[in-house]
Design a protein around this motif. Structure first.
Motif, PDB file in Angstrom:
ATOM      1  N   UNK A 214      43.236  33.646  31.961  1.00  0.00           N
ATOM      2  CA  UNK A 214      43.957  34.893  31.708  1.00  0.00           C
ATOM      3  C   UNK A 214      45.163  34.639  30.812  1.00  0.00           C
ATOM      4  N   UNK A 215      45.742  35.713  30.313  1.00  0.00           N
ATOM      5  CA  UNK A 215      46.975  35.659  29.531  1.00  0.00           C
ATOM      6  C   UNK A 215      48.135  36.032  30.457  1.00  0.00           C
ATOM      7  N   UNK A 216      49.300  35.451  30.226  1.00  0.00           N
ATOM      8  CA  UNK A 216      50.459  35.704  31.081  1.00  0.00           C
ATOM      9  C   UNK A 216      51.713  35.841  30.217  1.00  0.00           C
ATOM     10  N   UNK A 217      52.500  36.854  30.500  1.00  0.00           N
ATOM     11  CA  UNK A 217      53.785  37.005  29.803  1.00  0.00           C
ATOM     12  C   UNK A 217      54.680  37.959  30.577  1.00  0.00           C
ATOM     13  N   UNK A 218      55.973  37.959  30.255  1.00  0.00           N
ATOM     14  CA  UNK A 218      56.943  38.867  30.848  1.00  0.00           C
ATOM     15  C   UNK A 218      57.076  40.101  29.977  1.00  0.00           C
ATOM     16  N   UNK A 219      56.946  41.271  30.607  1.00  0.00           N
ATOM     17  CA  UNK A 219      56.995  42.493  29.827  1.00  0.00           C
ATOM     18  C   UNK A 219      57.508  43.678  30.623  1.00  0.00           C
ATOM     19  N   UNK A 220      56.936  44.839  30.319  1.00  0.00           N
ATOM     20  CA  UNK A 220      57.451  46.091  30.861  1.00  0.00           C
ATOM     21  C   UNK A 220      56.321  46.991  31.334  1.00  0.00           C
ATOM     22  N   UNK A 231      55.597  41.130  35.450  1.00  0.00           N
ATOM     23  CA  UNK A 231      54.929  39.873  35.121  1.00  0.00           C
ATOM     24  C   UNK A 231      53.458  40.226  34.878  1.00  0.00           C
ATOM     25  N   UNK A 232      53.036  40.135  33.625  1.00  0.00           N
ATOM     26  CA  UNK A 232      51.692  40.568  33.252  1.00  0.00           C
ATOM     27  C   UNK A 232      50.682  39.423  33.369  1.00  0.00           C
ATOM     28  N   UNK A 233      49.510  39.753  33.902  1.00  0.00           N
ATOM     29  CA  UNK A 233      48.355  38.869  33.939  1.00  0.00           C
ATOM     30  C   UNK A 233      47.181  39.671  33.394  1.00  0.00           C
ATOM     31  N   UNK A 234      46.629  39.256  32.281  1.00  0.00           N
ATOM     32  CA  UNK A 234      45.526  40.004  31.657  1.00  0.00           C
ATOM     33  C   UNK A 234      44.299  39.095  31.591  1.00  0.00           C
ATOM     34  N   UNK A 235      43.245  39.486  32.295  1.00  0.00           N
ATOM     35  CA  UNK A 235      42.026  38.681  32.383  1.00  0.00           C
ATOM     36  C   UNK A 235      41.365  38.546  31.021  1.00  0.00           C
ATOM     37  N   UNK A 236      40.825  37.349  30.750  1.00  0.00           N
ATOM     38  CA  UNK A 236      40.150  37.129  29.473  1.00  0.00           C
ATOM     39  C   UNK A 236      38.706  37.618  29.493  1.00  0.00           C
ATOM     40  N   UNK A 237      38.105  37.689  30.676  1.00  0.00           N
ATOM     41  CA  UNK A 237      36.757  38.222  30.798  1.00  0.00           C
ATOM     42  C   UNK A 237      36.837  39.728  31.097  1.00  0.00           C
ATOM     43  N   UNK A 238      35.954  40.492  30.478  1.00  0.00           N
ATOM     44  CA  UNK A 238      35.942  41.947  30.651  1.00  0.00           C
ATOM     45  C   UNK A 238      34.852  42.359  31.639  1.00  0.00           C
ATOM     46  N   UNK A 239      34.925  43.596  32.110  1.00  0.00           N
ATOM     47  CA  UNK A 239      33.857  44.151  32.933  1.00  0.00           C
ATOM     48  C   UNK A 239      33.014  45.078  32.059  1.00  0.00           C
ATOM     49  N   UNK A 240      31.733  45.264  32.389  1.00  0.00           N
ATOM     50  CA  UNK A 240      30.895  46.173  31.600  1.00  0.00           C
ATOM     51  C   UNK A 240      31.139  47.628  31.991  1.00  0.00           C
TER      52      UNK A 240
END
Length: 310
Positions: A214-220, A231-240
């Motif tokens: 996943x991607x991780x960064x500090x945001x809003x 604190x953002x966590x964005x998965x690299x794999x998507x769902x269909x």
């Protein structure tokens, strides 16, 4: 008598101000280009969403991201069309927690909501090397030491919230795990502000098959007031998600009857923030002590969440 009339007048003025300062996703007076005029923090330096550019990210290894009680069937699920998105709240016997994966405490799920476009070329808030997905799902969590989301927002810190973002990518077939939500959208299509109970389903239905990267960064927050507490966590794999399921989302209406589409904020400047490209590992795969490891990790995460040291 006069006191009551004065209070009523103040209330009417407050309602009028709230209405006049309402925000939209369009380009008009209260659209995304003008959020910073009414909500100062929307013009600050750690705003979301962002583009995940491979050339700018920092590789990082972390212990696995963990989810507790996400597979349970809730007592009920509420769905709401609030005029900006469709929101889901899960009434569960055991709270849903996210922890590990580089997070320093445990976070409790508050709600899930979605962002989508008018067609398949747009919809997600975050992008990957400029690529946009047709939908993005957000799992909004708050620090578990707070009783609820309202209490958490009253005592904000840079990591008060932890939001998990999951992309949806176009598939030929329906994603049956999304069916309970998709099939209920017709009920709230034109009912802005009405909470309805729908057939219960586990929150994990929105998970991709793989959450190890996943991607991780500090945001809003990506909506006003754009509080920089996430604190953002964005998965690299998507769902269909199929075209017909996306069309069901696009059939929703805003308060004034317009199509509820393109409810995403454009990507924001990174402004020197560290953007992590995270790969995770399981300690139990190395040590063979799966149950012990899981027990200790849960205890540590929840102890930190409630400020109890042992």
């Amino acid at each position: 008598m006069y006191k009551k009339m004065f209070l009523l007048l103040c209330l009417m003025l407050e309602i009028g101000m709230a209405y006049s300062s309402g925000w939209t996703y369009g380009r008009k007076e209260h659209g995304v280009d003008h959020w910073g005029e009414e909500y100062e923090e929307c013009s600050h330096q750690r705003q979301s969403p962002i583009d995940f550019n491979s050339e700018e990210m920092i590789p990082k290894d972390e212990v696995a991201l963990r989810f507790l009680n996400y597979n349970q069937i809730p007592n009920d699920v509420k769905i709401l069309n609030n005029g900006h998105t469709v929101k889901l709240e899960f009434n569960v016997s055991q709270p849903l927690y996210m922890y590990g994966g580089g997070l320093w405490t445990a976070y409790k799920l508050a709600q899930i909501h979605l962002h989508w476009g008018h067609d398949d070329s747009s919809g997600s808030e975050h992008t990957v090397n400029g690529k946009t997905y047709p939908v993005e799902i957000h799992f909004v969590h708050f620090k578990a030491r707070f009783t609820d989301l309202t209490a958490a927002l009253a005592d904000p810190e840079p990591d008060t919230l932890a939001v998990l973002g999951v992309f949806g990518e176009l598939s030929k077939d329906d994603n049956m795990k999304l069916a309970p939500m998709i099939n209920s959208l017709e009920q709230v299509k034109n009912k802005v502000g009405t909470n309805l109970k729908i057939k219960p389903f586990p929150a994990s239905n929105f998970f991709p098959k793989d959450l190890s990267r996943f991607y991780r960064y500090e945001g809003s927050l990506t909506t006003p007031a754009c509080n920089e507490i996430v604190m953002w966590t964005v998965a690299q794999k998507a769902i269909p998600i199929s075209e017909s399921q996306l069309d069901a989302l696009r059939s929703l209406r805003e308060e004034h009857g317009d199509a509820l589409v393109d409810n995403y904020r454009p990507v924001q400047p990174i402004n020197g923030r560290k953007i992590l490209n995270v790969s995770t590992y399981n300690i139990e795969s190395v040590s063979g002590a799966s149950q012990v490891y899981s027990s200790v990790l849960i205890t540590c995460a929840l102890s930190l969440a409630f400020n109890k040291l042992f």
